[in-house]
Design a protein around this motif. Structure first.
Motif, mmCIF file in Angstrom:
data_model
loop_
_atom_site.group_PDB
_atom_site.id
_atom_site.type_symbol
_atom_site.label_atom_id
_atom_site.label_comp_id
_atom_site.label_asym_id
_atom_site.label_seq_id
_atom_site.Cartn_x
_atom_site.Cartn_y
_atom_site.Cartn_z
ATOM 1 N N THR A 136 2.914 -3.841 -18.081
ATOM 2 C CA THR A 136 1.572 -3.269 -18.127
ATOM 3 C C THR A 136 1.365 -2.197 -17.145
ATOM 4 O O THR A 136 0.401 -1.712 -16.990
ATOM 5 C CB THR A 136 0.773 -4.328 -17.365
ATOM 6 N N GLY A 137 2.798 -1.459 -16.790
ATOM 7 C CA GLY A 137 2.634 -0.343 -16.139
ATOM 8 C C GLY A 137 3.991 0.148 -15.529
ATOM 9 O O GLY A 137 5.161 -0.541 -16.093
ATOM 10 N N LEU A 138 3.988 0.778 -14.628
ATOM 11 C CA LEU A 138 5.423 1.434 -14.046
ATOM 12 C C LEU A 138 5.295 0.865 -12.490
ATOM 13 O O LEU A 138 4.341 0.851 -11.708
ATOM 14 C CB LEU A 138 5.334 2.940 -13.798
ATOM 15 N N THR A 139 6.462 0.716 -12.030
ATOM 16 C CA THR A 139 7.117 0.382 -10.759
ATOM 17 C C THR A 139 7.598 1.554 -10.358
ATOM 18 O O THR A 139 8.723 2.379 -10.762
ATOM 19 C CB THR A 139 7.781 -1.054 -10.544
ATOM 20 N N ILE A 140 7.080 2.383 -9.159
ATOM 21 C CA ILE A 140 7.549 3.774 -8.804
ATOM 22 C C ILE A 140 7.955 3.618 -7.260
ATOM 23 O O ILE A 140 7.173 3.005 -6.461
ATOM 24 C CB ILE A 140 6.281 4.839 -8.948
ATOM 25 N N ASN A 141 9.129 4.247 -7.155
ATOM 26 C CA ASN A 141 9.633 4.255 -5.699
ATOM 27 C C ASN A 141 9.195 5.505 -5.065
ATOM 28 O O ASN A 141 9.597 6.563 -5.601
ATOM 29 C CB ASN A 141 11.303 4.087 -5.695
ATOM 30 N N VAL A 142 8.016 5.523 -4.507
ATOM 31 C CA VAL A 142 7.383 6.739 -3.939
ATOM 32 C C VAL A 142 8.375 7.617 -3.087
ATOM 33 O O VAL A 142 8.953 7.081 -2.098
ATOM 34 C CB VAL A 142 6.107 6.423 -3.112
ATOM 35 N N PRO A 143 8.473 9.108 -3.301
ATOM 36 C CA PRO A 143 9.576 9.684 -2.270
ATOM 37 C C PRO A 143 8.916 10.117 -1.260
ATOM 38 O O PRO A 143 7.791 9.578 -0.903
ATOM 39 C CB PRO A 143 9.675 10.807 -3.355
#
Length: 426
Positions: A268-275
């Protein structure tokens, strides 16, 4: 009915009119109290015994009912934290012991810690948006915290969640191979924050991978250096020997009607590793994405997180969202102020401070977002006035006074007749 019954009835009448006058005095004294609800005195007969052709002896009794569902007229003020409700909802407030109440009195100011409280000392309750999208209970007032406006510098908050909405053009195409900056159908960027409050620009790439009649899109997030940073939530950024996952694109599936397919295990979306420095793993909710035969179109994107900055001003929207405007000009949604409702507001239990408690007669309190159902909207820089009309109350006071005097005269006459009867027997 004998003399004793007549005297007893007049006593109940004087007691009833006394209660009526008490409520009138209560109403007049609170004619300027924001959010005060008029106390209505209701009369009913008392019957001890009766028969066919006989007068029913007894008298009269009173019941006080607050007209809680009656709304006062809002008046504008100069304070942003003065709040009025246009609808049937209530603010949720808490005393110092942590017990929750309902109120319409919205004259909130900051204490020395920045917590908002009203003139009666009750603290405004809401949901802290830095913890994620709130889940409001349908039968409970728990899960909220004090709504607070920082008195000093607002600390940096790393981005941990957000929402993204857009339409993806179903007729667009791209080359073969994985989605990237050079192999993309549509693209945009989102600004996020790391743990020290530095802005990090994350690029979002969308590639139409529809095949075999199944509408799918490959979606990936990249940092400003071109590193793929979406995929496995256990993958730390930047990479280290403890890597247990691999960055990857995410495949989103759409229904034949063009809406995102959120059934089963579909993403249902994205999992993002915030830089950046100590960036968190964040979830970007894309459940409102659509895929229609029209151009790529973006809707406003929201993410939490902010840089360290002083709060220059505060705004409160009609939906109850309290936002900070920071010194750098950016705006941060900090709290969601919900509204509560009960099935029978006139049966709420009143307490000191113009607050109410749900009970069996009123039904349990249910929480909801302002602007939904009959809860109504929140208006900042306004206060709801008292529902008392002083002219009407003065008229009622004269009527109650005359009725009291009439009952008093009835008792006096009965007492005199009783004396005459006793003297005749001597």
């Amino acid at each position: 009915m004998g003399l004793y019954d007549a005297m007893n009835a007049s006593v109940t009448g004087m007691n009833a009119q006394s209660n009526y006058l008490s409520n009138i005095g209560q109403n007049i004294s609170n004619s300027s109290t924001p959010g005060y609800k008029e106390a209505d005195t209701q009369f009913s007969t008392l019957v001890n015994s009766s028969g066919v052709g006989q007068t029913a002896s007894g008298g009269v009794a009173t019941t006080t009912r607050l007209l809680v569902d009656k709304q006062g007229t809002p008046t504008g003020t100069n304070s942003v934290t003065d709040l009025a409700i246009s609808g049937e909802g209530f603010f949720v407030v808490s005393d110092k012991a942590g017990q929750n109440f309902l109120t319409r009195a919205g004259s909130f100011v900051k204490d020395d810690s920045g917590n908002l409280y009203n003139a009666a000392g009750y603290y405004l309750m809401g949901y802290d948006l830095s913890l994620g999208t709130p889940t409001m209970a349908s039968n409970s007032l728990t899960g909220m915290t004090n709504v607070k406006i920082p008195t000093g510098v607002l600390p940096a908050v790393a981005t941990s969640y957000g929402t993204f909405s857009a339409n993806l053009d179903s007729g667009s195409t791209a080359g073969t191979g994985p989605v990237s900056a050079s192999n993309v159908t549509s693209k945009t960027s989102v600004v996020m924050y790391d743990s020290v409050g530095s802005q990090q620009t994350v690029s979002l790439y969308f590639k139409n991978t529809t095949s075999g009649g199944v509408a799918t899109w490959s979606v990936a997030a990249y940092d400003s250096s071109g590193n793929l940073i979406s995929g496995d939530a256990t993958y730390p950024y930047p990479s280290s020997p403890s890597v247990v996952g691999t960055p990857a694109a995410t495949t989103l599936k759409f229904t034949t009607s063009g809406a995102l397919d959120t059934t089963g295990t579909n993403p249902t979306g994205l999992t993002i590793n915030v830089p950046g420095s100590g960036g968190k793993v964040m979830t970007l909710d894309m459940r409102t994405l659509t895929q229609y035969a029209s151009a790529f179109a973006l809707q406003p994107t929201t993410v939490n997180g902010n840089a360290s900055s002083s709060v220059s001003s505060v705004s409160i929207g009609t939906d109850g969202t309290l936002s900070y405007k920071l010194g750098d000009g950016s705006t941060v949604a900090a709290y969601k102020i919900p509204l509560a409702s009960v099935a029978s507001p006139d049966n709420l239990l009143a307490s000191t401070g113009n607050v109410f408690s749900p009970n069996l007669l009123s039904g349990p309190a249910a929480l909801g977002a302002a602007g939904t159902g009959k809860l109504g909207t929140i208006k900042s820089s306004a206060l709801e006035g008292s529902t008392v009309d002083v002219a009407t109350e003065l008229t009622h006071m004269i009527m109650a006074q005359r009725n009291y005097q009439a009952n008093s005269k009835m008792f006096s006459t009965g007492a005199q007749l009783m004396d005459t009867l006793i003297n005749m027997q001597v």
